[in-house]
Structure formats: structure tokens, C-alpha cells
Design a protein around this motif. Structure first.
Motif, PDB file in Angstrom:
ATOM      1  N   CYS A  28       0.805  -1.226   0.000  1.00 39.34           N
ATOM      2  CA  CYS A  28       0.000   0.000   0.000  1.00 39.34           C
ATOM      3  C   CYS A  28       0.841   1.281   0.000  1.00 39.34           C
ATOM      4  CB  CYS A  28      -0.987  -0.012   1.170  1.00 39.34           C
ATOM      5  SG  CYS A  28      -2.148   1.351   1.107  1.00 39.34           S
ATOM      6  N   PRO A  29       1.808   1.441   0.905  1.00 38.73           N
ATOM      7  CA  PRO A  29       2.616   2.669   0.845  1.00 38.73           C
ATOM      8  C   PRO A  29       3.410   2.778  -0.457  1.00 38.73           C
ATOM      9  CG  PRO A  29       2.995   1.513   2.913  1.00 38.73           C
ATOM     10  CD  PRO A  29       2.162   0.621   2.056  1.00 38.73           C
ATOM     11  N   THR A  30       3.907   1.665  -0.945  1.00 36.98           N
ATOM     12  CA  THR A  30       4.671   1.669  -2.190  1.00 36.98           C
ATOM     13  C   THR A  30       3.808   2.120  -3.355  1.00 36.98           C
ATOM     14  OG1 THR A  30       5.919  -0.198  -1.306  1.00 36.98           O
ATOM     15  CG2 THR A  30       6.131   0.236  -3.656  1.00 36.98           C
ATOM     16  N   GLU A  31       2.599   1.576  -3.416  1.00 37.09           N
ATOM     17  CA  GLU A  31       1.656   1.933  -4.485  1.00 37.09           C
ATOM     18  C   GLU A  31       1.261   3.409  -4.391  1.00 37.09           C
ATOM     19  OE1 GLU A  31      -0.683   0.532  -7.762  1.00 37.09           O
ATOM     20  OE2 GLU A  31       0.760  -0.559  -6.563  1.00 37.09           O
ATOM     21  N   HIS A  32       1.038   3.884  -3.168  1.00 40.66           N
ATOM     22  CA  HIS A  32       0.657   5.281  -2.967  1.00 40.66           C
ATOM     23  C   HIS A  32       1.775   6.220  -3.412  1.00 40.66           C
ATOM     24  CE1 HIS A  32      -0.753   8.627  -0.013  1.00 40.66           C
ATOM     25  NE2 HIS A  32      -1.036   8.909  -1.258  1.00 40.66           N
TER      26      HIS A  32
END
Length: 102
Positions: A28-32
Motif C-alpha cells: 500500500c505505501p509503495t503503491e501510494h
């Protein structure tokens, strides 16, 4: 026996769902950060690179998000990611193992 098949399916479904949850928390943080970089790049297209005050890469963008939005900002979209990933991984694991066993 039918009961054994059902318990194996559900065991694999739960294991896959847990894997999906862990994957969602990590991704999730990587995608964001990736999405924010893409939006920032599109917004500054055709302008000098000095006009982009936010970042120069993934680490800079992560720092920017953390500075202005905190840890919650990095995990923005986690609930939607979990809704997508948890059942998908559960079904994938259960069906894959079922097909492999047959």
C-alpha cells in the motif's frame, strides 16, 4: 471425504487471505508513493524540474507524505487494497491447491 475437502479449502483460503493482508500492508505505501510520483510528474510536464517542490524520487516522496500527512498518509487506500487483495489471495490459494490436488 467431503468434510476433508471443505476443511482443506477453508484452511487454504484463510492462509491465502492472511498472505493477501500482509501483502496489502507492504504494498500500500509503495503503491501510494508510485501514484503520487506519477501525478507529480504529469503536473510538472513541460515545466522546469525546479518547479516540482515535492520530490526527486521515491524516498523524497515518502518523506513529503510523512511530513505533511503522517503515517496515515502513507497508508491512504489501505482499506480498499485489503478489500481487493484479501479475498482474491484467499481464493487464489484455495483454488490453486484444489486444482493441484486433483
Amino acid at each position: 471425504s467431503r468434510s476433508g475437502i471443505d476443511s482443506t479449502f477453508w484452511r487454504n483460503f484463510v492462509c491465502g487471505s492472511v498472505a493477501g493482508l500482509l501483502q496489502a500492508v507492504i504494498i500500500c505505501p509503495t503503491e501510494h508513493i508510485k501514484c503520487r510520483l506519477q501525478v507529480d510528474a504529469a503536473a510538472t510536464m513541460g515545466k522546469s524540474t525546479s518547479t516540482s517542490t515535492k520530490n526527486n524520487g521515491s524516498i523524497s516522496m515518502a518523506r513529503y507524505i510523512y511530513k505533511y500527512h503522517g503515517m496515515r498518509g502513507l497508508f491512504c487506500g489501505l482499506s480498499a487494497t485489503c478489500i481487493r487483495e484479501v479475498p482474491t489471495f484467499g481464493l487464489y490459494f484455495a483454488v490453486y491447491d484444489g486444482v493441484r490436488q486433483s
